[in-house]
Write an enzyme that holds these catalytic residues in place. Structure first.
Site, PDB file in Angstrom:
ATOM      1  N   HIS A   7       0.835  -1.204   0.000  1.00  0.00           N
ATOM      2  CA  HIS A   7       0.000   0.000   0.000  1.00  0.00           C
ATOM      3  C   HIS A   7       0.869   1.254   0.000  1.00  0.00           C
ATOM      4  CE1 HIS A   7       1.050  -0.420   4.264  1.00  0.00           C
ATOM      5  NE2 HIS A   7       0.924   0.889   4.307  1.00  0.00           N
ATOM      6  N   HIS A  15       5.565   6.564  -1.302  1.00  0.00           N
ATOM      7  CA  HIS A  15       6.213   5.319  -1.698  1.00  0.00           C
ATOM      8  C   HIS A  15       5.389   4.111  -1.265  1.00  0.00           C
ATOM      9  CE1 HIS A  15       7.453   6.007   2.477  1.00  0.00           C
ATOM     10  NE2 HIS A  15       7.475   4.681   2.575  1.00  0.00           N
TER      11      HIS A  15
END
Length: 256
Positions: free
Chosen positions: A107, A196
């Protein structure tokens, strides 16, 4: 007989009855004190964190009954080709005698982890729905490998970083989310976020060790560019609070 005589006689009868009751009293038996030395006592309030049960991870804040750990994120929608790339990166890192683990739940975070109480879940979710419902779906791109260490310096992460184009869109989204969190006196996201997806983790602060091989990791990433670095369409944002998940669907390009 005078009234005083009646009173005197009544008093004599009562005293006599009291004496009879005293004679009929049953002596109390003192029960022995139970021996509890061999009885296990389990506290219902104390929660003991056991890092060995979850890959050496440490809880970033203490468990408190009634508090729901929560965070907001984007789930990576296409993971098959990503898993192949993760395997290549993991094998390379392991070949250098660096023990790494695959990250669970691929995620991209849009908030820090925060805690809320049960009564706050519904109004917070409604507020997020109102704000995020106006955001259009978008394409997410990645362009490099980055290395991060958590705030407690207990884990180091190898991650794929969003490119500049995607980061601008994500920054706009986190600004809107921060506005909601601030209303509820919850922590906002990092001041200068680096968006990220963490894919591998190493226990401890090993950032400098991983940075020495980051160029080699980027070469592996580039070799997967045909699939991994292509655009991924993002159509929803998720709030996870405790064991509950709330999905907020973004508008498509047609405004629906």
């Amino acid at each position: 007989m005078s009234g005083l005589s009646f009173i005197s006689q009544y008093g004599d009868d009562e005293d006599s009855q009291s004496d009879e009751n005293d004679d009929c009293k049953i002596p109390k038996i003192k029960l022995p004190t139970p021996n509890l030395s061999e009885v296990s006592v389990v506290s219902t309030e104390e929660h003991i964190d056991e890092p060995s049960l979850h890959g050496g991870r440490l809880r970033s804040f203490p468990h408190v009954r009634g508090n729901w750990p929560s965070f907001i994120y984007i789930e990576y929608p296409e993971q098959d080709h990503l898993h192949k790339t993760i395997n290549k990166l993991s094998n390379f890192v392991s070949s250098l005698n660096i023990l790494c683990n695959r990250c669970d739940g691929i995620h991209l975070s849009l908030s820090k982890t925060f805690t809320i109480q049960y009564h706050m879940i519904k109004p917070l979710s409604s507020a997020l729905q109102e704000v995020l419902g106006y955001i259009e779906s978008f394409e997410l791109f990645f362009d490099s490998i980055e290395v991060y260490c958590n705030e407690e310096k207990t884990r180091t992460f190898i991650a794929i970083k969003a490119d500049i184009y995607s980061s601008k869109i994500l920054a706009n989204i986190t600004d809107k989310i921060d506005g909601i969190l601030e209303d509820y006196k919850l922590p906002k996201f990092y001041k200068d976020p680096s968006f990220h997806i963490s894919i591998l983790s190493v226990n401890g602060n090993k950032k400098n060790d991983i940075l020495r091989i980051v160029e080699d990791l980027n070469k592996i990433l580039i070799s997967e560019a045909d699939t991994l670095l292509e655009a991924v369409n993002i159509e929803k944002i998720i709030l996870k609070t405790g064991n509950k998940y709330f999905q907020y669907h973004l508008k498509n390009n047609n405004g629906v």
